[in-house]
Design a protein around this motif. Structure first.
Motif, PDB file in Angstrom:
ATOM      1  N   PHE A 184      -4.209  12.596   0.630  1.00 18.49           N
ATOM      2  CA  PHE A 184      -5.515  11.934   0.595  1.00 18.49           C
ATOM      3  C   PHE A 184      -6.214  12.104  -0.748  1.00 18.49           C
ATOM      4  N   ASP A 185      -5.687  12.999  -1.609  1.00 17.45           N
ATOM      5  CA  ASP A 185      -6.216  13.088  -2.974  1.00 17.45           C
ATOM      6  C   ASP A 185      -5.785  11.880  -3.803  1.00 17.45           C
ATOM      7  N   ALA A 186      -4.768  11.177  -3.317  1.00 17.50           N
ATOM      8  CA  ALA A 186      -4.158  10.092  -4.087  1.00 17.50           C
ATOM      9  C   ALA A 186      -4.778   8.732  -3.787  1.00 17.50           C
ATOM     10  N   ILE A 187      -5.807   8.699  -2.939  1.00 17.45           N
ATOM     11  CA  ILE A 187      -6.346   7.406  -2.521  1.00 17.45           C
ATOM     12  C   ILE A 187      -7.841   7.512  -2.259  1.00 17.45           C
ATOM     13  N   GLY A 188      -8.549   6.421  -2.558  1.00 16.98           N
ATOM     14  CA  GLY A 188      -9.954   6.318  -2.200  1.00 16.98           C
ATOM     15  C   GLY A 188     -10.103   5.417  -0.991  1.00 16.98           C
ATOM     16  N   ARG A 196     -12.677   5.002 -12.273  1.00 21.24           N
ATOM     17  CA  ARG A 196     -12.617   6.419 -12.637  1.00 21.24           C
ATOM     18  C   ARG A 196     -11.195   6.819 -13.014  1.00 21.24           C
ATOM     19  N   SER A 197     -11.091   7.695 -14.007  1.00 25.38           N
ATOM     20  CA  SER A 197      -9.773   8.239 -14.332  1.00 25.38           C
ATOM     21  C   SER A 197      -9.318   9.155 -13.206  1.00 25.38           C
ATOM     22  N   GLN A 198      -8.028   9.177 -12.961  1.00 29.14           N
ATOM     23  CA  GLN A 198      -7.473   9.921 -11.830  1.00 29.14           C
ATOM     24  C   GLN A 198      -6.738  11.172 -12.292  1.00 29.14           C
ATOM     25  N   PRO A 199      -6.908  12.279 -11.583  1.00 30.08           N
ATOM     26  CA  PRO A 199      -6.151  13.483 -11.930  1.00 30.08           C
ATOM     27  C   PRO A 199      -4.680  13.289 -11.599  1.00 30.08           C
ATOM     28  N   HIS A 200      -3.833  13.895 -12.395  1.00 31.95           N
ATOM     29  CA  HIS A 200      -2.395  13.807 -12.123  1.00 31.95           C
ATOM     30  C   HIS A 200      -2.047  14.677 -10.925  1.00 31.95           C
ATOM     31  N   ILE A 201      -1.262  14.136 -10.022  1.00 30.75           N
ATOM     32  CA  ILE A 201      -0.804  14.889  -8.856  1.00 30.75           C
ATOM     33  C   ILE A 201       0.629  15.341  -9.112  1.00 30.75           C
ATOM     34  N   GLU A 202       0.825  16.628  -9.112  1.00 25.40           N
ATOM     35  CA  GLU A 202       2.148  17.208  -9.356  1.00 25.40           C
ATOM     36  C   GLU A 202       2.605  17.916  -8.097  1.00 25.40           C
ATOM     37  N   PRO A 203       3.579  17.354  -7.376  1.00 30.46           N
ATOM     38  CA  PRO A 203       4.054  18.013  -6.150  1.00 30.46           C
ATOM     39  C   PRO A 203       4.622  19.393  -6.448  1.00 30.46           C
ATOM     40  N   THR A 204       4.352  20.329  -5.557  1.00 31.45           N
ATOM     41  CA  THR A 204       4.889  21.683  -5.686  1.00 31.45           C
ATOM     42  C   THR A 204       5.789  21.982  -4.492  1.00 31.45           C
ATOM     43  N   LEU A 264       0.824  -1.208   0.000  1.00 26.21           N
ATOM     44  CA  LEU A 264       0.000   0.000   0.000  1.00 26.21           C
ATOM     45  C   LEU A 264       0.858   1.258   0.000  1.00 26.21           C
ATOM     46  N   PHE A 265       1.795   1.340   0.929  1.00 23.78           N
ATOM     47  CA  PHE A 265       2.572   2.566   1.071  1.00 23.78           C
ATOM     48  C   PHE A 265       3.467   2.834  -0.136  1.00 23.78           C
ATOM     49  N   GLU A 266       3.982   1.802  -0.754  1.00 25.41           N
ATOM     50  CA  GLU A 266       4.829   2.027  -1.925  1.00 25.41           C
ATOM     51  C   GLU A 266       4.027   2.625  -3.078  1.00 25.41           C
ATOM     52  N   ILE A 267       2.832   2.061  -3.331  1.00 20.21           N
ATOM     53  CA  ILE A 267       1.999   2.572  -4.421  1.00 20.21           C
ATOM     54  C   ILE A 267       1.456   3.954  -4.071  1.00 20.21           C
ATOM     55  N   TRP A 268       1.065   4.148  -2.820  1.00 18.11           N
ATOM     56  CA  TRP A 268       0.514   5.433  -2.362  1.00 18.11           C
ATOM     57  C   TRP A 268       1.567   6.527  -2.463  1.00 18.11           C
ATOM     58  N   THR A 269       2.769   6.249  -2.015  1.00 16.82           N
ATOM     59  CA  THR A 269       3.847   7.240  -2.080  1.00 16.82           C
ATOM     60  C   THR A 269       4.135   7.646  -3.520  1.00 16.82           C
ATOM     61  N   ALA A 270       4.229   6.668  -4.404  1.00 18.38           N
ATOM     62  CA  ALA A 270       4.509   6.968  -5.808  1.00 18.38           C
ATOM     63  C   ALA A 270       3.393   7.804  -6.425  1.00 18.38           C
ATOM     64  N   ARG A 271       2.156   7.540  -6.008  1.00 15.26           N
ATOM     65  CA  ARG A 271       1.015   8.322  -6.512  1.00 15.26           C
ATOM     66  C   ARG A 271       1.094   9.767  -6.030  1.00 15.26           C
ATOM     67  N   ASP A 296      -0.513   7.613 -12.226  1.00 13.48           N
ATOM     68  CA  ASP A 296      -1.877   8.109 -12.055  1.00 13.48           C
ATOM     69  C   ASP A 296      -2.874   6.965 -11.901  1.00 13.48           C
ATOM     70  N   LYS A 297      -2.386   5.803 -11.506  1.00 15.04           N
ATOM     71  CA  LYS A 297      -3.263   4.642 -11.373  1.00 15.04           C
ATOM     72  C   LYS A 297      -4.133   4.762 -10.115  1.00 15.04           C
ATOM     73  N   PRO A 298      -5.416   4.450 -10.227  1.00 19.04           N
ATOM     74  CA  PRO A 298      -6.296   4.534  -9.063  1.00 19.04           C
ATOM     75  C   PRO A 298      -5.838   3.602  -7.935  1.00 19.04           C
TER      76      PRO A 298
END
Length: 200
Positions: A165-169, A183-191, A119-126, A132-134
């Motif tokens: 929390f935008d990166a996970i349902g 659902r298609s997922q919005p791209h998350i771009e860190p700032t 979970l954490f590996e996929i969540w962190t990468a997202r 952009d995988k759900p």
């Protein structure tokens, strides 16, 4: 990835033989719903516990199943030879990479430290915008509520980015979990602001 409209959905779940039957039933319900919706399964490649339950149910519903298991666990977890494809990897890290590569979306069921690691590996990468995988946690019994509280606390103290929390349902319902995965997922771009310390 799968062809057509179906997704290759990776399910992270328990391998323990000591868990309550309701978690095996949940895994079977997930496998049945996955097949009903025309998706294929990527899983940990074992026939034990929830991993076996989700794969058997998916195949019973006509879904294609791919199991990915490290060679060191072939005898321990008892590899599921009934998979349409069984991939044996050298180690755990390559197992996760192969599951990631073959999947269009990720569903997390209640599980132990191996499930949490995945979970954490996929969540962190997202969160880092690397894919952009759900990603969805299905938790009908509240197993992960302490985790959610921990993550909220880390966010309050500035250790976790606001977009985490935008990166996970997160849901308690099987049907809603699949709705979120589809659902298609919005791209998350860190700032730069994501890395700033929390305000006092």
């Amino acid at each position: 990835m799968t062809s057509g409209s179906g997704l290759a959905i990776c399910v992270f779940c328990a391998s323990s033989s000591r868990i309550d039957q309701r978690y095996l039933d949940l895994a079977a319900e997930v496998g049945t719903e996955l097949a009903r919706r025309g998706h294929s399964l990527v899983s940990g490649g074992a026939q034990v516990s929830c991993m076996g339950a989700v794969a058997r149910a998916a195949r019973a519903g006509g879904a294609r199943t791919v199991g990915v298991i490290p060679e060191g666990l072939v005898s321990v977890e008892i590899s599921d030879e009934a998979n349409d494809e069984l991939v044996v990897t050298p180690d755990m890290r390559s197992r996760k990479g192969e599951m990631d590569r073959r999947s269009d979306a990720f569903l997390v069921l209640p599980g132990g430290i191996g499930t949490l690691e995945e979970l954490f590996e996929i969540w962190t990468a997202r969160v880092l915008g690397m894919h952009d995988k759900p990603l969805v946690i299905l938790d009908p019994t509240g197993v992960y509520e302490p985790l959610r509280e921990l993550m909220n606390g880390l966010a309050d103290q500035g250790f976790v980015r606001p977009k985490t929390f935008d990166a996970i349902g997160w849901t308690a319902d099987v049907s809603e979990a699949f709705d979120l995965l589809e659902r298609s997922q919005p791209h998350i771009e860190p700032t730069a602001e994501d890395y700033a310390e929390a305000e006092p």
